[in-house]
Design a protein around this motif. Structure first.
Motif, mmCIF file in Angstrom:
data_model
loop_
_atom_site.group_PDB
_atom_site.id
_atom_site.type_symbol
_atom_site.label_atom_id
_atom_site.label_comp_id
_atom_site.label_asym_id
_atom_site.label_seq_id
_atom_site.Cartn_x
_atom_site.Cartn_y
_atom_site.Cartn_z
ATOM 1 N N GLU A 23 5.207 6.241 8.364
ATOM 2 C CA GLU A 23 6.729 7.159 8.394
ATOM 3 C C GLU A 23 6.772 7.568 7.037
ATOM 4 O O GLU A 23 6.796 7.672 6.215
ATOM 5 N N ILE A 24 7.532 8.971 7.952
ATOM 6 C CA ILE A 24 8.549 9.742 7.251
ATOM 7 C C ILE A 24 10.078 10.074 7.705
ATOM 8 O O ILE A 24 10.448 9.916 8.628
ATOM 9 N N GLU A 25 10.614 9.222 6.857
ATOM 10 C CA GLU A 25 12.352 8.546 7.248
ATOM 11 C C GLU A 25 13.105 10.310 7.407
ATOM 12 O O GLU A 25 13.820 10.511 7.834
ATOM 13 N N ALA A 26 12.545 10.768 5.866
ATOM 14 C CA ALA A 26 13.512 12.328 5.863
ATOM 15 C C ALA A 26 12.966 13.216 5.116
ATOM 16 O O ALA A 26 11.576 12.730 4.179
ATOM 17 N N SER A 27 13.026 13.998 5.430
ATOM 18 C CA SER A 27 12.628 15.040 3.798
ATOM 19 C C SER A 27 12.943 16.756 4.271
ATOM 20 O O SER A 27 13.209 17.054 5.426
ATOM 21 N N ASP A 28 12.564 17.845 3.380
ATOM 22 C CA ASP A 28 12.818 19.014 3.508
ATOM 23 C C ASP A 28 11.769 19.765 2.672
ATOM 24 O O ASP A 28 10.697 19.097 2.741
ATOM 25 N N ASP A 29 12.595 21.112 2.427
ATOM 26 C CA ASP A 29 11.639 21.797 1.298
ATOM 27 C C ASP A 29 10.765 21.608 0.487
ATOM 28 O O ASP A 29 9.541 21.220 -0.067
ATOM 29 N N THR A 30 10.862 20.222 -0.466
ATOM 30 C CA THR A 30 11.318 19.720 -1.835
ATOM 31 C C THR A 30 11.176 18.405 -1.630
ATOM 32 O O THR A 30 10.843 17.996 -3.456
ATOM 33 N N HIS A 31 11.363 18.120 -0.871
ATOM 34 C CA HIS A 31 11.813 16.111 -0.592
ATOM 35 C C HIS A 31 10.999 15.452 0.264
ATOM 36 O O HIS A 31 11.640 15.787 1.100
ATOM 37 N N ALA A 32 10.583 14.470 0.074
ATOM 38 C CA ALA A 32 10.117 13.212 1.157
ATOM 39 C C ALA A 32 10.623 11.634 1.051
ATOM 40 O O ALA A 32 10.404 11.283 -0.172
ATOM 41 N N VAL A 33 10.426 11.132 1.508
ATOM 42 C CA VAL A 33 11.120 9.858 1.653
ATOM 43 C C VAL A 33 10.215 8.890 3.010
ATOM 44 O O VAL A 33 10.405 9.326 4.417
ATOM 45 N N THR A 34 9.076 8.528 2.498
ATOM 46 C CA THR A 34 7.774 8.189 3.361
ATOM 47 C C THR A 34 7.936 6.695 3.040
ATOM 48 O O THR A 34 8.695 5.679 2.714
ATOM 49 N N ALA A 35 7.672 6.044 4.095
ATOM 50 C CA ALA A 35 7.065 4.427 4.386
ATOM 51 C C ALA A 35 5.390 3.758 4.662
ATOM 52 O O ALA A 35 4.941 4.488 5.117
ATOM 53 N N LEU A 36 5.270 2.644 4.306
ATOM 54 C CA LEU A 36 3.799 2.316 4.421
ATOM 55 C C LEU A 36 3.521 0.506 4.787
ATOM 56 O O LEU A 36 4.965 -0.001 3.548
ATOM 57 N N THR A 37 3.775 0.221 5.640
ATOM 58 C CA THR A 37 3.776 -0.972 5.605
ATOM 59 C C THR A 37 2.283 -2.172 4.868
ATOM 60 O O THR A 37 1.061 -1.356 5.882
ATOM 61 N N VAL A 38 2.454 -2.485 3.883
ATOM 62 C CA VAL A 38 1.115 -2.939 3.649
ATOM 63 C C VAL A 38 0.434 -3.962 4.934
ATOM 64 O O VAL A 38 0.875 -4.825 4.842
ATOM 65 N N ARG A 39 -0.861 -3.985 5.391
ATOM 66 C CA ARG A 39 -1.276 -4.844 6.179
ATOM 67 C C ARG A 39 -2.575 -5.520 5.813
ATOM 68 O O ARG A 39 -3.306 -4.660 4.772
ATOM 69 N N THR A 40 -3.738 -6.136 6.141
ATOM 70 C CA THR A 40 -4.392 -7.011 5.589
ATOM 71 C C THR A 40 -5.433 -6.707 5.709
ATOM 72 O O THR A 40 -6.745 -7.142 4.553
ATOM 73 N N ASP A 41 -5.291 -5.672 6.172
ATOM 74 C CA ASP A 41 -7.302 -4.575 6.511
ATOM 75 C C ASP A 41 -6.689 -3.481 6.008
ATOM 76 O O ASP A 41 -7.573 -3.180 6.178
ATOM 77 N N ASN A 42 -5.929 -3.418 4.889
ATOM 78 C CA ASN A 42 -5.759 -1.958 4.287
ATOM 79 C C ASN A 42 -6.956 -1.668 3.654
ATOM 80 O O ASN A 42 -7.723 -2.486 2.823
ATOM 81 N N TYR A 43 -7.388 -0.530 3.710
ATOM 82 C CA TYR A 43 -9.019 0.104 2.615
ATOM 83 C C TYR A 43 -8.621 -0.996 0.729
ATOM 84 O O TYR A 43 -9.809 -1.206 0.858
ATOM 85 N N PHE A 44 -7.128 -0.869 0.469
ATOM 86 C CA PHE A 44 -7.542 -1.188 -0.574
ATOM 87 C C PHE A 44 -6.628 -2.498 -0.876
ATOM 88 O O PHE A 44 -6.242 -2.388 -1.696
ATOM 89 N N MET A 45 -6.606 -3.241 0.080
ATOM 90 C CA MET A 45 -6.478 -4.741 -0.139
ATOM 91 C C MET A 45 -7.545 -5.292 -1.162
ATOM 92 O O MET A 45 -8.597 -5.190 -1.248
ATOM 93 N N LEU A 46 -6.684 -6.392 -2.352
ATOM 94 C CA LEU A 46 -7.419 -7.308 -2.725
ATOM 95 C C LEU A 46 -7.702 -8.168 -2.887
ATOM 96 O O LEU A 46 -7.034 -8.704 -2.258
ATOM 97 N N PRO A 47 -8.743 -9.314 -2.913
ATOM 98 C CA PRO A 47 -8.840 -10.903 -2.599
ATOM 99 C C PRO A 47 -7.221 -11.582 -3.131
ATOM 100 O O PRO A 47 -7.648 -12.457 -1.989
ATOM 101 N N ASP A 48 -6.588 -11.062 -3.979
ATOM 102 C CA ASP A 48 -5.512 -11.762 -4.643
ATOM 103 C C ASP A 48 -4.226 -11.771 -3.214
ATOM 104 O O ASP A 48 -3.451 -11.701 -3.390
ATOM 105 N N GLY A 49 -4.601 -10.666 -2.438
ATOM 106 C CA GLY A 49 -3.675 -9.993 -1.195
ATOM 107 C C GLY A 49 -2.813 -9.048 -1.219
ATOM 108 O O GLY A 49 -1.430 -9.081 -0.899
ATOM 109 N N THR A 50 -3.233 -8.542 -2.514
ATOM 110 C CA THR A 50 -2.145 -7.147 -3.038
ATOM 111 C C THR A 50 -3.040 -5.892 -2.974
ATOM 112 O O THR A 50 -4.214 -5.546 -2.603
ATOM 113 N N MET A 51 -2.349 -4.858 -2.523
ATOM 114 C CA MET A 51 -2.449 -3.732 -2.918
ATOM 115 C C MET A 51 -2.759 -3.256 -3.965
ATOM 116 O O MET A 51 -2.729 -3.342 -5.224
ATOM 117 N N SER A 52 -4.194 -2.703 -4.052
ATOM 118 C CA SER A 52 -4.984 -2.139 -5.867
ATOM 119 C C SER A 52 -3.867 -1.094 -5.690
ATOM 120 O O SER A 52 -3.616 -0.002 -5.411
#
Length: 140
Positions: A23-52
């Motif tokens: 998601e992009i929550e807000a933006s202008d020409d030089t600034h943005a606020v984005t979001a990502l919900t970390v899913r268990t099937d994310n490519y960058f997940m580590l065995p301890d359940g955290t994102m690398s």
């Protein structure tokens, strides 16, 4: 303007399973606020359940790409721009995000020279700073 779900694909060149912005929550020409919900099937997940740390950097980089995509759409450019990470500086990861958590990232574009942009990003989970970085991005 707020973008989410399939609308994100209008802004960034990445596709599943490698999309790291929900998601992009807000933006202008030089600034943005984005979001990502970390899913268990994310490519960058580590065995301890955290994102690398690499996954956090990729999320920050794709957040920059999403901001560039927003700017392009405002200029009626329909294909999202492709950016390449030229350099990551001052990366600090205080805490890796857990699966199920929502990362909120603030992106600010600073110096722009030709096709090079210097961007800073700060990522937070539940209001707590988890990572920050400065990226040099080359636009194609």
């Amino acid at each position: 303007m707020r973008y989410q779900d399939d609308d994100i694909k209008l802004l960034i060149p990445q596709r599943e399973p490698f999309i790291m912005v929900d998601e992009i929550e807000a933006s202008d020409d030089t600034h943005a606020v984005t979001a990502l919900t970390v899913r268990t099937d994310n490519y960058f997940m580590l065995p301890d359940g955290t994102m690398s740390e690499t996954g956090v950097i990729e999320h920050i980089a794709q957040s920059c790409s999403a901001l560039m995509g927003c700017v392009a759409l405002e200029q009626h450019i329909t294909n999202p721009p492709v950016g390449l990470i030229g350099e990551v500086k001052r990366f600090e990861c205080q805490k890796r995000p857990d699966a199920g958590k929502r990362i909120e990232t603030s992106i600010t574009f600073g110096f722009v020279f030709g096709n090079v942009t210097i961007a800073t990003g700060e990522s937070r989970v539940d209001g707590e700073l988890i990572a920050n970085a400065q990226l040099k991005i080359f636009m194609q």
